[in-house]
Design an enzyme around this catalytic site. Sequence first.
Site: not given
Length: 481
Positions: A49, A153, A183, A221, A240, A245, A333, A338
Site C-alpha cells: 500500500r 508461515k 525456510h 535466538e 511461530d 520449523h 528469544k 544464536k
Amino acid sequence: MPDLVVPACDFTVFGGTGDLALRKLLPGLYQRERQRNLHPDTRIIGVSRHDLDDAGYRDLVTQALFEHVPDDQLEAGAVHRLVSRLHHLRLDATDPEGWDGLHALLKDTPGSATEDTIRVYYLAVGSGVFGPICDRLDDLGLVTPQCRVVLEKPIGSDLDSSRVVNDAVGRVFEESQVYRIDHYLGKESVQNLLVTRFANTFLEPVWNSRWVDHVQITVSETLGVAGRGGYYDQAGALRDMVQNHLLQMLCLVAMEPPTYVGGDPVRDEKLKVLRALKPLTGADVDRLTVRGQYTTYGEEIGGPSTTETYVALRAEVQNWRWAGVPFYLRTGKRLARKESTIEVVFKEPPHAMFPHSEGVTTPNRLTIRMQPDEGMQLHLTAKHPGPGGIRLHPASLDLSYDDAFDERSPDAYERLLLDVMRGIPTLFMRRDEVEAAWEWVEPILDQWEQAGVEPVRYHPGTNGPAAAATLLAREGRTWQE
Ligand SMILES: NC(=O)C1=CN([C@@H]2O[C@H](COP(=O)(O)OP(=O)(O)OC[C@H]3O[C@@H](n4cnc5c(N)ncnc54)[C@H](OP(=O)(O)O)[C@@H]3O)[C@@H](O)[C@H]2O)C=CC1
Ligand SMILES: O=C1O[C@H](COP(=O)(O)O)[C@@H](O)[C@H](O)[C@H]1O
C-alpha cells in the site's frame, strides 16, 4: 558461465516493502542474480500500500541490499541488474478495486500473456489476506496452470483457521501449485541431514530406539521481537517456531527413507512422522511442556502480555523405529546464543570394559549445526596418547562447511526461491503436513489456555527458564549447551 539459469518468470511479492521482503527475499534474489541464475526476462514486482513508483521501489531495495548483503558480496553490476527488474504497484490486497496496474503489467506486456508464462505470487503478508489475494488474481484471469503461489508461515493460527486459509487458496490454485515455505528446510545443513542419513550406510543401523537414547532440537535466538511485536504477541513461540520449523526438523530426523528425493515421497514420510507423534493433552501438557517469557518482553511490546517467547517440550514418535525415544525440543528469544542444532545422543556402551572408565566416557553424540558455522560433529571417546595405560578422552570428528567447501553457503531463501521458479516442491510443506502439525500443537495451546498456564520468567541473555533443565533432569539427562 552460470551453473543454472532458471526459467523466466514474473515474480510478484505481495508485501514487497515488508521486513521479510527487504531483509530476506530481495537479498536472496540478489545473490542468485550475482550467480546469474535468474533468466534475463524475469521481472520482480513488489506490491504494497506504499505510495511508491518503480524508481522509489528501486531506491528502497537498493538501500536494503546495502544494509543486508555483506559488503564483500555487493557487486555494482549485479545490484544494477537486479534493481532493473523491479517494479512496484500500490494496491490494498483487501480491496477488490485498484488492481488494474498489476493486471496491466502481468497481462498486457508483450510476451508475458501466454498460458506458458510462469507467474509466481509470493504472499509475504498475513495469512488472513491470502484468500482475498487469490480470489482477485483469479477474477482477473491471472491464474493459469503455470502459476505458483508461495505461502509464508504461519498459515492460520490453529487447525481451523489454517483449514480456512488452505481452502481459500485451494479454490484457486491446485495443491501442486502451492508452495508453503518453511525456510528451515532451505538451510544447507538441514538438507545435508537428508544426505547424511540416506547417502551413507553407517548411520542407518544405529538410527533407532535400540541405539539412540534421545534427540534434542534447539533453536535459540539472541534477538527479541523488535519491530514484529504486533504479529508475535498474537502468535508466541509455539505457533511461530515449533508448529513449523522444529517439527519439520523432527520429521527429517525421524522419517523413514523415501523411495526417492521428490516432492511427494519426502512429504509422505514426514507426514507419517507427524501423525505418529504422541498427542500431548491435559496433564501431559503440564508435565512435558515449559512456557517461558523473557523479563523485558512487556517493555519491548509496550504492555503486559502472557505470550510465550520460549518453549521446551518432550515429544515422542510412536512407531517401530522410535518407540520410547524422547525428542526434546526448545526454542526461545533473547537467549544467550544464536544457535540452531540437532543433537542425536546415543546410548552408553552396554559394558564398561576399560578400567576407571566410569564417569569418564560420554555417550556418542551426533551434532548437526544449522547455525552458526554449519556443519556436523560426531562426539566419541578416544584414547589419550601416551604410555600411561589406557586413558579415555572425549574427542570429535568435525565437518565444518566453511572448511570443507570453497563455496559460500547460500541463505535458505536463495535455494527455496529458485526451487519455486523451477517448480520443485520437495522442500515445501504440503497441506496435510501443515494441518497434521497444527493437530498436534493445538491441544498444547488449548491446555495452556484452559489451565491458565502463565509463562515462567527468564532473564535475557540466559539459557531460558530453569524448568526447561528440570524437564530433562527428571529423566537423568541434560541439554547440550
Ligand atoms: N519477517 C520475517 O522474518 C518473517 C516473516 N514471515 C511472515 O511473512 C509475512 C510478512 O512478514 P513481514 O515482512 O515481517 O511483515 P511486515 O509487517 O514487515 O510487512 C508486511 C508487508 O505487507 C504489506 N501489506 C500489508 N497489508 C497489505 C495489504 N492489505 N495490501 C497490500 N500490502 C499489504 C506491507 O506494506 P504496506 O503496509 O505498505 O501495505 C508490507 O510490505 C507474515 O505473514 C510473517 O508472518 C515469516 C517468516 C519470517
Ligand atoms: O520463521 C521465523 O524464523 C526466525 C528464525 O529464523 P533463523 O533462520 O534466523 O533461525 C524467527 O526469528 C522468527 O520469529 C520466525 O518467524
